[in-house]
Design a protein around this motif. Structure first.
Motif, PDB file in Angstrom:
ATOM      1  N   GLU A 114       0.802  -1.217   0.000  1.00 18.56           N
ATOM      2  CA  GLU A 114       0.000   0.000   0.000  1.00 18.56           C
ATOM      3  C   GLU A 114       0.842   1.277   0.000  1.00 18.56           C
ATOM      4  N   PRO A 115       1.837   1.439   0.893  1.00 21.42           N
ATOM      5  CA  PRO A 115       2.651   2.661   0.860  1.00 21.42           C
ATOM      6  C   PRO A 115       3.403   2.832  -0.460  1.00 21.42           C
ATOM      7  N   LEU A 116       3.918   1.741  -1.001  1.00 21.21           N
ATOM      8  CA  LEU A 116       4.653   1.822  -2.256  1.00 21.21           C
ATOM      9  C   LEU A 116       3.727   2.230  -3.394  1.00 21.21           C
ATOM     10  N   LEU A 117       2.521   1.636  -3.455  1.00 23.42           N
ATOM     11  CA  LEU A 117       1.571   1.972  -4.513  1.00 23.42           C
ATOM     12  C   LEU A 117       1.149   3.434  -4.430  1.00 23.42           C
ATOM     13  N   ALA A 118       0.931   3.911  -3.200  1.00 25.06           N
ATOM     14  CA  ALA A 118       0.545   5.311  -3.027  1.00 25.06           C
ATOM     15  C   ALA A 118       1.665   6.242  -3.491  1.00 25.06           C
ATOM     16  N   ARG A 119       2.898   5.868  -3.203  1.00 26.80           N
ATOM     17  CA  ARG A 119       4.038   6.692  -3.612  1.00 26.80           C
ATOM     18  C   ARG A 119       4.144   6.757  -5.125  1.00 26.80           C
ATOM     19  N   LEU A 120       3.776   5.649  -5.792  1.00 27.79           N
ATOM     20  CA  LEU A 120       3.852   5.598  -7.249  1.00 27.79           C
ATOM     21  C   LEU A 120       2.604   6.150  -7.925  1.00 27.79           C
ATOM     22  N   GLY A 121       1.602   6.528  -7.117  1.00 30.59           N
ATOM     23  CA  GLY A 121       0.374   7.069  -7.676  1.00 30.59           C
ATOM     24  C   GLY A 121      -0.559   6.025  -8.237  1.00 30.59           C
ATOM     25  N   ILE A 122      -0.447   4.797  -7.734  1.00 30.88           N
ATOM     26  CA  ILE A 122      -1.293   3.698  -8.200  1.00 30.88           C
ATOM     27  C   ILE A 122      -2.473   3.533  -7.252  1.00 30.88           C
ATOM     28  N   VAL A 123      -3.666   3.481  -7.824  1.00 33.29           N
ATOM     29  CA  VAL A 123      -4.885   3.306  -7.039  1.00 33.29           C
ATOM     30  C   VAL A 123      -5.435   1.907  -7.311  1.00 33.29           C
ATOM     31  N   ASN A 124      -5.692   1.165  -6.255  1.00 29.70           N
ATOM     32  CA  ASN A 124      -6.206  -0.192  -6.372  1.00 29.70           C
ATOM     33  C   ASN A 124      -7.681  -0.228  -6.002  1.00 29.70           C
ATOM     34  N   GLU A 125      -8.540  -0.665  -6.939  1.00 34.78           N
ATOM     35  CA  GLU A 125      -9.974  -0.782  -6.711  1.00 34.78           C
ATOM     36  C   GLU A 125     -10.350  -2.253  -6.605  1.00 34.78           C
ATOM     37  N   VAL A 126     -11.216  -2.585  -5.645  1.00 37.75           N
ATOM     38  CA  VAL A 126     -11.620  -3.969  -5.420  1.00 37.75           C
ATOM     39  C   VAL A 126     -13.134  -4.070  -5.428  1.00 37.75           C
ATOM     40  N   VAL A 127     -13.674  -4.998  -6.197  1.00 34.13           N
ATOM     41  CA  VAL A 127     -15.079  -5.346  -6.156  1.00 34.13           C
ATOM     42  C   VAL A 127     -15.153  -6.792  -5.666  1.00 34.13           C
ATOM     43  N   LYS A 128     -15.877  -7.049  -4.606  1.00 38.01           N
ATOM     44  CA  LYS A 128     -15.867  -8.391  -4.027  1.00 38.01           C
ATOM     45  C   LYS A 128     -17.232  -8.796  -3.521  1.00 38.01           C
ATOM     46  N   ARG A 129     -17.424 -10.057  -3.381  1.00 32.85           N
ATOM     47  CA  ARG A 129     -18.598 -10.647  -2.752  1.00 32.85           C
ATOM     48  C   ARG A 129     -18.078 -11.628  -1.702  1.00 32.85           C
ATOM     49  N   GLY A 130     -18.246 -11.303  -0.470  1.00 33.50           N
ATOM     50  CA  GLY A 130     -17.666 -12.064   0.617  1.00 33.50           C
ATOM     51  C   GLY A 130     -16.801 -11.130   1.445  1.00 33.50           C
ATOM     52  N   ALA A 131     -16.999 -11.129   2.753  1.00 31.04           N
ATOM     53  CA  ALA A 131     -16.321 -10.158   3.615  1.00 31.04           C
ATOM     54  C   ALA A 131     -14.809 -10.248   3.517  1.00 31.04           C
ATOM     55  N   ARG A 132     -14.275 -11.449   3.271  1.00 29.34           N
ATOM     56  CA  ARG A 132     -12.826 -11.626   3.259  1.00 29.34           C
ATOM     57  C   ARG A 132     -12.325 -12.151   1.909  1.00 29.34           C
ATOM     58  N   ALA A 133     -13.025 -11.836   0.849  1.00 29.77           N
ATOM     59  CA  ALA A 133     -12.667 -12.356  -0.467  1.00 29.77           C
ATOM     60  C   ALA A 133     -11.282 -11.911  -0.899  1.00 29.77           C
ATOM     61  N   ASP A 134     -10.863 -10.724  -0.490  1.00 33.21           N
ATOM     62  CA  ASP A 134      -9.529 -10.237  -0.870  1.00 33.21           C
ATOM     63  C   ASP A 134      -8.575 -10.257   0.319  1.00 33.21           C
ATOM     64  N   LEU A 135      -8.706 -11.302   1.124  1.00 32.90           N
ATOM     65  CA  LEU A 135      -7.904 -11.403   2.343  1.00 32.90           C
ATOM     66  C   LEU A 135      -6.416 -11.298   2.063  1.00 32.90           C
ATOM     67  N   MET A 136      -5.946 -11.952   1.002  1.00 33.11           N
ATOM     68  CA  MET A 136      -4.516 -11.969   0.728  1.00 33.11           C
ATOM     69  C   MET A 136      -4.115 -10.954  -0.332  1.00 33.11           C
ATOM     70  N   ASN A 137      -4.944  -9.970  -0.559  1.00 32.10           N
ATOM     71  CA  ASN A 137      -4.621  -8.910  -1.522  1.00 32.10           C
ATOM     72  C   ASN A 137      -3.417  -8.112  -1.016  1.00 32.10           C
ATOM     73  N   PRO A 138      -2.288  -8.130  -1.722  1.00 38.01           N
ATOM     74  CA  PRO A 138      -1.096  -7.447  -1.226  1.00 38.01           C
ATOM     75  C   PRO A 138      -1.166  -5.933  -1.347  1.00 38.01           C
ATOM     76  N   ALA A 139      -2.245  -5.421  -1.914  1.00 39.14           N
ATOM     77  CA  ALA A 139      -2.335  -3.968  -2.082  1.00 39.14           C
ATOM     78  C   ALA A 139      -2.744  -3.254  -0.803  1.00 39.14           C
ATOM     79  N   ARG A 140      -3.143  -4.010   0.234  1.00 35.07           N
ATOM     80  CA  ARG A 140      -3.570  -3.360   1.475  1.00 35.07           C
ATOM     81  C   ARG A 140      -3.172  -4.200   2.675  1.00 35.07           C
ATOM     82  N   ALA A 141      -3.192  -3.553   3.836  1.00 31.12           N
ATOM     83  CA  ALA A 141      -2.872  -4.242   5.083  1.00 31.12           C
ATOM     84  C   ALA A 141      -4.095  -4.995   5.601  1.00 31.12           C
ATOM     85  N   LEU A 142      -3.865  -5.893   6.531  1.00 28.19           N
ATOM     86  CA  LEU A 142      -4.965  -6.641   7.138  1.00 28.19           C
ATOM     87  C   LEU A 142      -5.766  -5.769   8.082  1.00 28.19           C
TER      88      LEU A 142
END
Length: 570
Positions: A400-428
């Motif tokens: 997340e900090p690296l993506l923000a520094r590079l100006g990259i925005v990550n959008e997630v569409v999900k069904r399930g509270a923890r569907a993107d549990l292992m998404n490296p774009a954000r912290a737990l």
């Protein structure tokens, strides 16, 4: 059938030429001779029988074969002693202990043991050489009995700079695998267990120097602290007895004669066995199933890996073959794949229900290596074997900090509270962290229960010695994780004891995994399944530390890994 035919031909040949073979045996060594062996390269407790296609490959030095040679020497009054050229030695301290034990046995029986270090040697070479009655080094060579050290690199600072946030979840006070990613220095539990490991290694070295060179422990410790030594300095320090080139050795070791008689070990052993009539039909054996290298899921026999399919084929063959009366499970592994470790353990439990099974730990048998050993009736280890490490660790990274520094925005569409549990774009989130911790606790509990069942102890008793703690073989006995201290010869003896009278004649044979898979057999004993992913032992070099970081950063698996400690015998 073809093999039996060739054995019959060989037996008939021996019968026809028996008088000549008897003469050859009587002249295997002249009175006062030294039997000579050379050690260069990898040490192994036992090596498989050479196949036709691999005759050109360099083989490891078989400690079992060397022990057989020592037995022949002790039974031959004409042999004065053993001359060992120790040119190089690959392997851990446990292998060095086994080799030193063989030399000590020959010396204790009243024979002379001369160890030659033509190119000098490191800590392990000096440790082995101290078993000798005389030690000789090559001119201008250097001895480096520097002791033992651990070097670990920590990456928290550089990860902060690039904007990568590591997240490590662990169960076990001493489960330090991954701490390089989240810390800037070594944790106190890690320092404690590393200190204990190094302490035993250093103590073993100092005692060996003291006993072998007949000096006080204080003087032995001073010798280690004063290293390195060039050849003449090593003589002055009392670490060696003399200096000589290879061609000067016969005169150097001679006593009362101009030159000592030296007989090559292979020729001597062949002459001593020349009159023995081998069996015509295949004999019963003690099978040796090897789990060497990182445990991996898959087929084949890749270098440095113990794949589950290959090991399982060997285990099933040992179980089905009536000639295999008992089995030594030889382990030299830091662990590996979750699925592979569990499947191997399951097959070993079925084997142990039918035949004696003794686990022999070599240099390392930690995490998954210990997990598979838990199926055995008894576990044998050398005092310096590294084992234990019953704990769990999981890891992920957030960019997340690296993506923000590079100006990259990550959008997630999900069904399930923890569907993107292992998404490296954000912290737990706290909720997600709690869910993962509960999973880790479940994996840890399963691992402890597997060990408790194998060791026939309560879960509470195993819990006290678990927590990710890494043990030496000596300390593991007190912790109830190892039954007896010793090497491959002790493991063989335990199998023979379980088999009863007549088993003393059974010889070991390495079981090669058959190329084709063997069918599964109905289980005799149920075994719990546990999710295991044991990280390969990583060295203390920068490359190894980076490999650890890369593995944990990209893995979503739960890991049972022994702490990443590379004990270097300097």
């Amino acid at each position: 059938m073809l093999r039996a035919f060739f054995r019959l031909v060989a037996a008939l040949f021996k019968l026809v030429f028996f008088p000549l073979l008897l003469l050859r045996r009587s002249r295997a060594a002249a009175p006062g001779s030294y039997v000579e062996v050379e050690i260069a390269g990898q040490l192994a407790d036992i090596v498989p029988r050479r196949l036709l296609l691999d005759w050109r490959q360099r083989r490891a030095v078989s400690l079992f074969a060397l022990d057989e040679l020592a037995t022949e020497i002790l039974g031959d009054s004409r042999v004065k002693g053993l001359l060992v050229h120790l040119r190089s030695m690959a392997g851990g301290m446990a292998a060095a202990q086994s080799l030193r034990g063989i030399l000590s046995r020959v010396r204790a029986a009243g024979r002379e043991v001369v160890v030659v270090l033509p190119d000098g040697g490191d800590t392990k070479a000096v440790y082995v050489a101290t078993a000798a009655s005389r030690v000789i080094v090559g001119p201008q060579s250097t001895l480096y009995p520097l002791g033992f050290a651990v070097s670990t690199s920590y990456f928290r600072g550089v990860l902060d700079k690039v904007g990568v946030v590591p997240e490590i979840l662990a169960h076990g006070k001493y489960k330090s695998a991954g701490e390089q990613l989240v810390r800037s220095s070594m944790s106190e539990p890690q320092r404690e267990q590393v200190g204990a490991l190094l302490g035993l290694m250093h103590e073993t070295l100092v005692l060996a120097i003291g006993e072998g060179r007949n000096v006080t422990p204080e003087r032995a410790a001073a010798i280690v602290d004063g290293a390195p030594y060039i050849a003449d300095q090593a003589v002055a320090a009392g670490l060696v007895d003399g200096v000589a080139y290879d061609d000067e050795l016969p005169a150097k070791i001679a006593e009362g004669v101009a030159r000592a008689r030296i007989v090559p070990g292979a020729r001597y052993l062949g002459a001593r066995r020349a009159t023995r009539l081998g069996p015509i039909l295949p004999e019963a054996v003690i099978g040796v199933v090897r789990v060497h290298g990182a445990i991996a899921h898959g087929s084949g026999n890749a270098v440095g890996l113990a794949t589950d399919k290959a090991v399982i084929r060997a285990v099933r063959l040992a179980r089905m073959n009536r000639r295999v009366r008992g089995v030594v499970l030889h382990i030299d592994s830091p662990g590996g794949s979750a699925l592979a470790s569990d499947r191997i353990h399951h097959e070993l439990v079925q084997l142990a229900a039918q035949k004696p099974l003794i686990a022999c730990m070599a240099n390392v048998a930690a995490s998954g290596g210990y997990y598979v050993a838990a199926a055995a009736h008894a576990i044998v280890a050398q005092p310096t074997t590294i084992t234990g490490s019953i704990g769990v660790v999981a890891a992920r990274v957030a960019f997340e900090p690296l993506l923000a520094r590079l100006g990259i925005v990550n959008e997630v569409v999900k069904r399930g509270a923890r569907a993107d549990l292992m998404n490296p774009a954000r912290a737990l989130t706290e909720d997600e962290r709690g869910a993962l911790l509960r999973e880790i606790e479940g994996v840890y509990g399963a691992f402890v229960r597997v060990v408790a069942a194998g060791r026939k102890r309560t879960v509470e008793a195993i819990e006290e010695v678990a927590q990710g703690r890494v043990w030496t073989g000596r300390d593991a006995v007190g912790a109830g994780l190892v039954d007896e201290l010793g090497g491959f010869d002790l493991a063989l003896d335990l199998v023979r004891r379980k088999l009863g009278p007549g088993a003393e004649r059974l010889q070991p044979a390495v079981i090669r995994p058959p190329r084709r898979a063997l069918p599964p057999m109905a289980p005799r004993v149920a075994t719990p399944a546990a999710l295991l992913e044991i990280l390969r032992v990583l060295g203390g070099s920068l490359e190894a530390d980076l490999a650890l970081a890369w593995f944990l950063a990209g893995s979503s698996e739960r890991t049972l890994a022994w702490c990443p400690v590379a004990i270097a015998a300097r």
